[in-house]
Design an enzyme around this catalytic site. Structure first.
Site, short mmCIF file in Angstrom:
data_model
loop_
_atom_site.label_atom_id
_atom_site.label_comp_id
_atom_site.label_asym_id
_atom_site.label_seq_id
_atom_site.Cartn_x
_atom_site.Cartn_y
_atom_site.Cartn_z
N LYS A 8 16.18 -9.20 -3.49
CA LYS A 8 16.17 -7.87 -2.87
C LYS A 8 15.99 -8.09 -1.38
O LYS A 8 14.92 -8.53 -0.93
CB LYS A 8 15.03 -7.03 -3.44
N CYS A 61 -18.52 -15.30 30.17
CA CYS A 61 -19.10 -15.35 31.52
C CYS A 61 -20.05 -14.18 31.81
O CYS A 61 -20.68 -14.15 32.86
CB CYS A 61 -17.98 -15.36 32.57
N GLU A 117 19.21 -10.71 -8.53
CA GLU A 117 19.56 -10.97 -7.13
C GLU A 117 18.32 -10.84 -6.24
O GLU A 117 17.42 -10.06 -6.58
CB GLU A 117 20.57 -9.93 -6.63
N TYR A 164 26.49 -6.58 -1.76
CA TYR A 164 26.12 -6.87 -3.14
C TYR A 164 26.69 -5.89 -4.16
O TYR A 164 26.41 -6.01 -5.34
CB TYR A 164 24.60 -6.93 -3.30
N CYS A 203 -11.75 -9.11 30.38
CA CYS A 203 -12.68 -9.67 31.34
C CYS A 203 -11.87 -9.90 32.61
O CYS A 203 -10.80 -10.52 32.56
CB CYS A 203 -13.22 -11.01 30.81
N GLU A 205 0.84 -1.21 0.00
CA GLU A 205 0.00 0.00 0.00
C GLU A 205 0.88 1.26 0.00
O GLU A 205 0.57 2.24 -0.67
CB GLU A 205 -0.93 0.00 1.23
N TYR A 206 1.99 1.18 0.75
CA TYR A 206 2.91 2.32 0.82
C TYR A 206 3.51 2.61 -0.56
O TYR A 206 3.54 3.75 -1.02
CB TYR A 206 4.02 2.02 1.83
N ASP A 232 15.32 -7.35 2.35
CA ASP A 232 14.48 -6.35 3.00
C ASP A 232 15.17 -5.87 4.27
O ASP A 232 14.82 -6.27 5.37
CB ASP A 232 13.12 -7.00 3.31
N CYS A 247 -18.36 -9.86 28.83
CA CYS A 247 -17.56 -11.00 28.38
C CYS A 247 -18.47 -12.00 27.65
O CYS A 247 -19.50 -12.41 28.19
CB CYS A 247 -16.89 -11.67 29.57
N LYS A 268 9.19 -5.87 -7.42
CA LYS A 268 8.72 -6.26 -6.07
C LYS A 268 7.58 -7.26 -6.16
O LYS A 268 6.72 -7.14 -7.02
CB LYS A 268 8.32 -5.01 -5.28
N CYS A 274 -13.66 -17.07 34.97
CA CYS A 274 -14.21 -17.17 33.61
C CYS A 274 -13.59 -18.40 32.94
O CYS A 274 -12.35 -18.54 32.89
CB CYS A 274 -13.86 -15.87 32.89
S1 IVH Z 1 21.76 -2.61 -5.55
C1 IVH Z 1 21.28 2.13 -6.48
N1 IVH Z 1 21.04 -4.94 -4.75
O1 IVH Z 1 17.13 -1.89 -1.92
C2 IVH Z 1 21.19 1.20 -5.41
N2 IVH Z 1 20.15 -3.06 -3.59
O2 IVH Z 1 14.98 -0.10 -2.69
C3 IVH Z 1 21.82 -0.08 -5.84
N3 IVH Z 1 18.69 -3.64 -1.74
O3 IVH Z 1 18.90 1.11 -1.63
C4 IVH Z 1 21.52 -1.06 -4.86
N4 IVH Z 1 18.84 -5.81 -1.94
O4 IVH Z 1 19.38 -0.77 0.09
C5 IVH Z 1 20.91 -3.63 -4.56
N5 IVH Z 1 20.52 -7.10 -4.15
C6 IVH Z 1 20.39 -5.80 -3.95
C7 IVH Z 1 19.60 -5.26 -2.91
C8 IVH Z 1 19.49 -3.88 -2.78
C9 IVH Z 1 18.32 -4.84 -1.24
C10 IVH Z 1 18.23 -2.35 -1.19
C11 IVH Z 1 19.24 -1.25 -1.22
C12 IVH Z 1 18.60 -0.18 -2.06
C13 IVH Z 1 17.16 -0.51 -1.89
C14 IVH Z 1 16.33 0.09 -2.98
#
Ligand code: IVH
Length: 681
Positions: A126, A419, A124, A234, A434, A47-48, A128, A416, A322, A439
């Site tokens: 991503k 009870c 790769e 990375y 409660c 949502e964000y 979190d 409740c 994503k 209860c």
């Molecule tokens: S490359 C220009 N590789 O995701 C930035 N970022 O939403 C190049 N992130 O700021 C980053 N996994 O903090 C890259 N395999 C990955 C990643 C990754 C997580 C993060 C990173 C970036 C953010 C962007």
């Protein structure tokens, strides 16, 4: 994208757009605050992201009307408690999409820009987590900076150094090299931290990324070490010399430097092949130790990065795809009100069963009365359910268009549901409770807790059997468990002789479990496993605890005034006193391991208070704590005059100095192992 179209547009249209833009922007800033500062997000990441992309779209439209809008949506994580330094190359963010079509468009743009030049992709996970910039000078760790505003970041070197396995030296003699990666908290650690908080009745952390972000900005280095952050690298942000030509080589190089690098990545010749790997990642990411919210698609050939360039915020050589959280539509059959062990009433949606992320979902928590009225959730509604953070199913939206004309708002009861007692709301709490200790569901939950694995560990006495025994009036309190007879159990429907005998034997075995288990089993508000252990180690027997005063309890580390009063009141309460007497008569005499070991000449741990600081290489903090407690010691978090011994691991912070200034005994890891040697198997 801003361009040079100049046209005249109705002022009212521009105003409306601008008003919507401002409104959304203030929503973004509200959610940023809830997310980054208060650790309490109210909307899902999905949502964000939708909100942010609408802001982006509006900004582009307003630019069409030649309206210069300053981009205030670039975050800034800097904090006054840290010194800031500039990054040698900016830390940008990634443009992102949830759509396959946009991903393929990205690839088409690359083809258009690069013309005849050949290129491939790296895919790769991503991660979190929180972006980090690690600076090494002539191969030696120099500094770690957060992203900050992308140009300048906070120096969090001391905290980063608590990460196990962070190379302090790498085989690279460039004057300066910036290595980019992600700090995260793994799934297991996050779940355990929340489990402990649940036991201590503390508010749970919303998600591991927020917790990792908060931890990285914590000023107490020991607290940071305890949280056990992890790192994956990375990218190379800046290097005074080009050392490799491909992103895939960067990943291998980082691994050779000794960093934890991407566990899994793919190389693809074209976007169709890349898409296949992205789908593979989506199917396998659940088994990764960290949360991944998408895939990062990067051009593999580094020399093309200069040609492709960047926008003001993100490079044009990469995009994040994503994964939309899996959602499903289903119908609320009923809203059930569950009565918990402590009397809290939790509303739960009973759903028409639906498949979500590989599991069947038929229940979703509705959290509390406020949540129901805010979303106007009603019985019979069609709703969208989502698995947030891949664990908990939640209701994210109600489909008002499919609502029956005769549907009525849900009214949270004042009494409740079990009870009939009046419900109350304690100051500062959103939940209704409660307060009737008799209860029935509360009694059942208390019994379930008493027999659970972390308390008296009575295998076989599950909730269904407890419920039946309660209905047969054989079980009403914890002492009754020890009054159960073969007949009581065998009388239960579909219950065999063998099972009945096994349960009776398990009950019998539990009679001499360690004192802390019994204390934890009582379910005193605010007493989790940890506090129960502190109490058992200090007081050794129920008799001592019955006689204890709140003042004596307050002397113990980790037990504040409120808890001291609650504990003392529990043991003074007449009904509780009767049950404790019954337990004794029925043969429930807890063993006290610390007393056993006090007779052991080798135990230097008995009745001593320890503080652990820094990182240990041969055992985890949790393992060390368990061994110390097993030998009769206590573990505290803060150095004070009541602490006897500080165990100082690698990279310890201010606690070591404080302990030295107080003249405390200090052990290093070898001392600890030597003292444990031969005492603990
Ligand atoms: S490359 C220009 N590789 O995701 C930035 N970022 O939403 C190049 N992130 O700021 C980053 N996994 O903090 C890259 N395999 C990955 C990643 C990754 C997580 C993060 C990173 C970036 C953010 C962007």
């Amino acid at each position: 994208m801003a361009n040079n179209i100049t046209k005249t547009y109705p002022v009212s249209e521009i105003r409306a757009l601008k008003a919507r833009y401002d409104k959304l922007l203030s929503e973004v800033s509200l959610h940023d605050r809830l997310y980054y500062r208060e650790n309490n997000p109210r909307i899902s990441d999905f949502e964000y992201d939708c909100l942010k992309s609408e802001v982006e779209r509006l900004r582009e439209n307003l630019a069409l009307y030649s309206m210069e809008i300053e981009d205030t949506t670039i975050g800034d994580d800097r904090d006054s408690g840290f010194q800031s330094f500039a990054h040698l190359s900016p830390m940008m963010s990634l443009s992102n999409t949830y759509s396959r079509e946009e991903l393929f468009q990205f690839s088409n743009h690359l083809g258009d820009t690069l013309g005849q030049r050949k290129f491939s992709y790296v895919i790769e996970p991503k991660i979190d987590g929180i972006a980090i910039n690690l600076i090494y000078k002539r191969g030696k760790f120099f500094r770690a900076l957060t992203r900050g505003n992308g140009t300048v970041g906070d120096d969090v070197s001391a905290n980063i150094k608590t990460i196990r396995g962070l190379p302090l030296e790498i085989e690279n003699d460039a004057e300066t090299i910036e290595i980019r990666g992600e700090v995260y908290m793994d799934k297991q650690t996050f779940i355990e931290i929340n489990k402990t908080r649940e036991e201590q009745k503390l508010e749970l952390f919303a998600n591991p990324r927020n917790l990792a972000a908060g931890t990285l900005k914590t000023l107490d280095i020991d607290e940071v070490a305890e949280r056990d952050l992890k790192l994956i690298t990375y990218a190379i942000g800046h290097c005074s010399e080009r050392i490799v030509n491909l992103q895939s080589e960067v990943l291998e190089l980082l691994k050779n430097f000794g960093f934890a690098s991407q566990g899994k990545y793919w190389i693809a010749e074209n976007i169709e092949e890349a898409w296949k790997y992205i789908k593979e990642l989506n199917e396998t990411r659940h088994i990764f130790p960290y949360w991944t919210d998408g895939a990062v698609l990067k051009v593999n050939e580094l020399q093309l990065y200069e040609i492709l360039g960047t926008t003001t915020k993100s490079p044009r050589w990469a995009i994040a795809y994503k994964f939309a959280p899996e959602r499903a539509t289903t119908r609320i059959k009923n809203i059930i009100l569950q009565v918990g062990r402590t009397g809290i009433i939790t509303p739960v949606a009973d759903l028409e069963s639906v498949q979500l992320s590989g599991t069947n979902v038929s229940r979703a928590t509705l959290h509390n009365a406020d949540e129901i009225s805010k979303k106007d959730i009603r019985v019979g509604d069609y709703v969208t359910v989502e698995k947030a953070g891949e664990i908990i199913p939640a209701i994210v939206a109600v489909d008002g268009t499919r609502r029956n004309a005769d549907s009525i708002p849900f009214v949270f009861p004042k009494t409740c549901p079990s009870c009939g007692s009046q419900l109350i709301q304690l100051p500062g709490e959103v939940s209704w409770r409660c307060q009737n200790l008799c209860c029935l569901p509360q009694i059942q939950r208390r019994l379930e807790h008493f027999v659970s694995r972390t308390a008296m560990d009575i295998d076989g006495l599950g909730s269904v059997i407890i419920e039946k025994l309660m209905a047969a009036k054989k079980l009403n309190n914890i002492a009754d468990i020890y009054r159960l007879t073969f007949n009581d159990l065998e009388c239960l429907e579909k219950f065999g002789t063998k099972s009945a005998l096994k349960i009776l034997s398990n009950i019998d075995h539990s009679k001499n479990r360690p004192l802390w288990r019994l204390l934890h089993g009582f379910g005193i508000l605010g007493i989790g496993e940890q506090t129960a252990k502190i109490l058992a180690n200090r007081f050794h027997s129920l008799d001592n605890l019955i006689a204890v005063t709140p003042e004596e309890l307050e002397q113990l580390n980790g037990i504040g005034m409120k808890l001291s009063n609650a504990i003392a009141a529990f043991f003074r309460e007449q009904h509780n006193g009767n049950i404790l007497d019954d337990l004794r008569i029925l043969g429930v005499i807890p063993s006290d391991r610390s007393l056993e070991f006090s007779q052991n000449q080798n135990s230097k741990f008995y009745a001593k208070t320890f503080v652990l600081t820094g990182t240990l290489s041969s055992l985890t903090r949790q393992e060390a704590v368990e061994k110390i407690e097993y030998l009769g010691g206590n573990v505290a978090n803060v150095i004070s005059g009541r602490v006897h011994i500080l165990i100082a691991g690698e990279n310890c912070g201010s606690k070591l100095e404080k302990a030295q200034s107080l003249g405390l005994e200090i052990w290093n890891e070898t001392d600890l192992l030597e003292n444990l040697n031969g005492v603990v198997a």
